[in-house]
Scaffold this motif. Structure first.
Motif, PDB file in Angstrom:
ATOM      1  N   PHE A   1      46.043  34.743  35.627  1.00  0.00           N
ATOM      2  CA  PHE A   1      45.282  34.199  36.760  1.00  0.00           C
ATOM      3  C   PHE A   1      44.685  35.337  37.594  1.00  0.00           C
ATOM      4  O   PHE A   1      43.489  35.355  37.884  1.00  0.00           O
ATOM      5  N   VAL A   2      45.518  36.296  37.984  1.00  0.00           N
ATOM      6  CA  VAL A   2      45.053  37.400  38.838  1.00  0.00           C
ATOM      7  C   VAL A   2      44.035  38.262  38.096  1.00  0.00           C
ATOM      8  O   VAL A   2      43.006  38.648  38.666  1.00  0.00           O
ATOM      9  N   GLU A   3      44.271  38.547  36.816  1.00  0.00           N
ATOM     10  CA  GLU A   3      43.314  39.351  36.045  1.00  0.00           C
ATOM     11  C   GLU A   3      41.956  38.664  35.967  1.00  0.00           C
ATOM     12  O   GLU A   3      40.911  39.301  36.155  1.00  0.00           O
ATOM     13  N   SER A   4      41.947  37.364  35.708  1.00  0.00           N
ATOM     14  CA  SER A   4      40.688  36.619  35.642  1.00  0.00           C
ATOM     15  C   SER A   4      40.018  36.558  37.009  1.00  0.00           C
ATOM     16  O   SER A   4      38.796  36.716  37.111  1.00  0.00           O
ATOM     17  N   ALA A   5      40.809  36.343  38.049  1.00  0.00           N
ATOM     18  CA  ALA A   5      40.246  36.276  39.407  1.00  0.00           C
ATOM     19  C   ALA A   5      39.647  37.610  39.813  1.00  0.00           C
ATOM     20  O   ALA A   5      38.559  37.657  40.409  1.00  0.00           O
ATOM     21  N   GLN A   6      40.319  38.701  39.494  1.00  0.00           N
ATOM     22  CA  GLN A   6      39.787  40.030  39.829  1.00  0.00           C
ATOM     23  C   GLN A   6      38.478  40.300  39.093  1.00  0.00           C
ATOM     24  O   GLN A   6      37.541  40.860  39.655  1.00  0.00           O
ATOM     25  N   LYS A   7      38.409  39.887  37.838  1.00  0.00           N
ATOM     26  CA  LYS A   7      37.193  40.075  37.049  1.00  0.00           C
ATOM     27  C   LYS A   7      36.050  39.211  37.599  1.00  0.00           C
ATOM     28  O   LYS A   7      34.921  39.680  37.731  1.00  0.00           O
ATOM     29  N   LEU A   8      36.354  37.983  37.950  1.00  0.00           N
ATOM     30  CA  LEU A   8      35.334  37.037  38.403  1.00  0.00           C
ATOM     31  C   LEU A   8      34.847  37.322  39.819  1.00  0.00           C
ATOM     32  O   LEU A   8      33.646  37.278  40.092  1.00  0.00           O
ATOM     33  N   LEU A   9      35.764  37.626  40.726  1.00  0.00           N
ATOM     34  CA  LEU A   9      35.435  37.701  42.151  1.00  0.00           C
ATOM     35  C   LEU A   9      34.974  39.089  42.606  1.00  0.00           C
ATOM     36  O   LEU A   9      35.106  39.438  43.775  1.00  0.00           O
ATOM     37  N   ARG A  10      34.400  39.862  41.714  1.00  0.00           N
ATOM     38  CA  ARG A  10      33.840  41.165  42.074  1.00  0.00           C
ATOM     39  C   ARG A  10      32.552  40.980  42.878  1.00  0.00           C
ATOM     40  O   ARG A  10      31.765  40.069  42.602  1.00  0.00           O
ATOM     41  N   THR A  11      32.318  41.857  43.834  1.00  0.00           N
ATOM     42  CA  THR A  11      31.087  41.824  44.622  1.00  0.00           C
ATOM     43  C   THR A  11      29.862  41.943  43.718  1.00  0.00           C
ATOM     44  O   THR A  11      28.854  41.265  43.932  1.00  0.00           O
ATOM     45  N   SER A  12      29.946  42.763  42.697  1.00  0.00           N
ATOM     46  CA  SER A  12      28.818  42.961  41.777  1.00  0.00           C
ATOM     47  C   SER A  12      28.530  41.730  40.922  1.00  0.00           C
ATOM     48  O   SER A  12      27.492  41.662  40.265  1.00  0.00           O
ATOM     49  N   ASN A  13      29.425  40.744  40.925  1.00  0.00           N
ATOM     50  CA  ASN A  13      29.266  39.519  40.147  1.00  0.00           C
ATOM     51  C   ASN A  13      28.868  38.337  41.031  1.00  0.00           C
ATOM     52  O   ASN A  13      28.900  37.206  40.599  1.00  0.00           O
ATOM     53  N   CYS A  14      28.513  38.614  42.266  1.00  0.00           N
ATOM     54  CA  CYS A  14      28.285  37.547  43.242  1.00  0.00           C
ATOM     55  C   CYS A  14      26.842  37.541  43.734  1.00  0.00           C
ATOM     56  O   CYS A  14      26.266  38.594  44.037  1.00  0.00           O
ATOM     57  N   SER A  15      26.289  36.343  43.836  1.00  0.00           N
ATOM     58  CA  SER A  15      25.009  36.126  44.503  1.00  0.00           C
ATOM     59  C   SER A  15      25.300  35.238  45.715  1.00  0.00           C
ATOM     60  O   SER A  15      26.003  34.233  45.574  1.00  0.00           O
ATOM     61  N   THR A  16      24.779  35.631  46.883  1.00  0.00           N
ATOM     62  CA  THR A  16      25.060  34.890  48.116  1.00  0.00           C
ATOM     63  C   THR A  16      23.764  34.404  48.741  1.00  0.00           C
ATOM     64  O   THR A  16      22.807  35.157  48.877  1.00  0.00           O
ATOM     65  N   LEU A  17      23.780  33.131  49.110  1.00  0.00           N
ATOM     66  CA  LEU A  17      22.635  32.505  49.782  1.00  0.00           C
ATOM     67  C   LEU A  17      23.072  32.076  51.172  1.00  0.00           C
ATOM     68  O   LEU A  17      24.113  31.431  51.337  1.00  0.00           O
ATOM     69  N   TYR A  18      22.294  32.475  52.164  1.00  0.00           N
ATOM     70  CA  TYR A  18      22.555  32.085  53.546  1.00  0.00           C
ATOM     71  C   TYR A  18      21.474  31.105  53.969  1.00  0.00           C
ATOM     72  O   TYR A  18      20.287  31.445  53.957  1.00  0.00           O
ATOM     73  N   TYR A  19      21.869  29.890  54.297  1.00  0.00           N
ATOM     74  CA  TYR A  19      20.933  28.924  54.869  1.00  0.00           C
ATOM     75  C   TYR A  19      21.041  29.035  56.387  1.00  0.00           C
ATOM     76  O   TYR A  19      22.101  28.809  56.957  1.00  0.00           O
ATOM     77  N   ASP A  20      19.934  29.384  57.011  1.00  0.00           N
ATOM     78  CA  ASP A  20      19.920  29.489  58.462  1.00  0.00           C
ATOM     79  C   ASP A  20      18.934  28.469  59.029  1.00  0.00           C
ATOM     80  O   ASP A  20      17.959  28.097  58.355  1.00  0.00           O
ATOM     81  N   ILE A  21      19.186  28.062  60.239  1.00  0.00           N
ATOM     82  CA  ILE A  21      18.311  27.083  60.901  1.00  0.00           C
ATOM     83  C   ILE A  21      17.030  27.770  61.327  1.00  0.00           C
ATOM     84  O   ILE A  21      17.059  28.847  61.921  1.00  0.00           O
ATOM     85  N   ASN A  22      15.920  27.147  61.049  1.00  0.00           N
ATOM     86  CA  ASN A  22      14.607  27.681  61.385  1.00  0.00           C
ATOM     87  C   ASN A  22      14.394  27.742  62.883  1.00  0.00           C
ATOM     88  O   ASN A  22      14.747  26.922  63.639  1.00  0.00           O
TER      89      ASN A  22
END
Length: 181
Positions: free
Chosen positions: A160-181
């Motif tokens: 579990f921890v090995e898979s989580a560490q591999k998956l949850l890397r910053t380099s593997n993440c795309s982040t979208l911020y929805y902000d109010i206009n």
């Protein structure tokens, strides 16, 4: 990878997408359990330690979308008015780090038991079983209907921890911020 979009939306929102394999990848069960440890029910980590504190978000969730094609583990949160995106991200990051340090086999087994119960109940009628068998056939292994629970039961704290560490890397993440206009 980050994108801020300003739209006419009712509330501000963060959506993180961690890229993962398809349903047949070796650590699919670990990724599924990871989403449950983070957000399945009131005893989940994000619920207890981010939402229930009451001062950051009005909703938070984690889920996976993999099936035939590669998917994502998605973490999304709706911010309370006046809360900064950075504060919510710090709370999510803190909870992920804490989980990687102290997840227990009991926590993992609880999620496995929920999965097993849902899987068994999803095969009660002949129609449900036929539909599930067809899905497995499309994935290339009709016998998967009989073996998938075994993959979940084989998950350990270490896997579990090995898979989580591999998956949850910053380099593997795309982040979208929805902000109010």
């Amino acid at each position: 990878r980050r994108l801020v979009t300003r739209q006419n939306v009712p509330y501000r929102r963060i959506v993180r997408a961690y890229h993962m394999g398809d349903r047949l990848c070796a650590d699919y069960a670990e990724c599924d359990i990871l989403s449950d440890v983070l957000s399945n029910g009131r005893s989940s980590r994000l619920y207890r330690n981010v939402l229930a504190k009451g001062d950051l978000v009005s909703a938070i969730d984690a889920s996976i979308t993999a099936n035939h094609d590669a998917g994502i583990l998605k973490i999304q949160a709706s911010l309370l008015p006046g809360v900064d995106f950075d504060k919510v991200e710090a709370a999510i990051d803190s909870e992920i780090e804490q989980m990687l340090d102290d997840v227990t086999i009991d926590e993992i087994k609880k999620c496995i038991n929920k999965y097993e119960s849902n899987a068994l109940f999803s095969n009660l009628t002949i129609e449900e079983r036929a539909s599930n068998m067809a899905q497995c056939c499309i994935l290339g292994d009709v016998n998967m209907i009989n073996t998938e629970i075994d993959k979940y039961q084989a998950v350990t704290c270490r896997s579990f921890v090995e898979s989580a560490q591999k998956l949850l890397r910053t380099s593997n993440c795309s982040t979208l911020y929805y902000d109010i206009n």
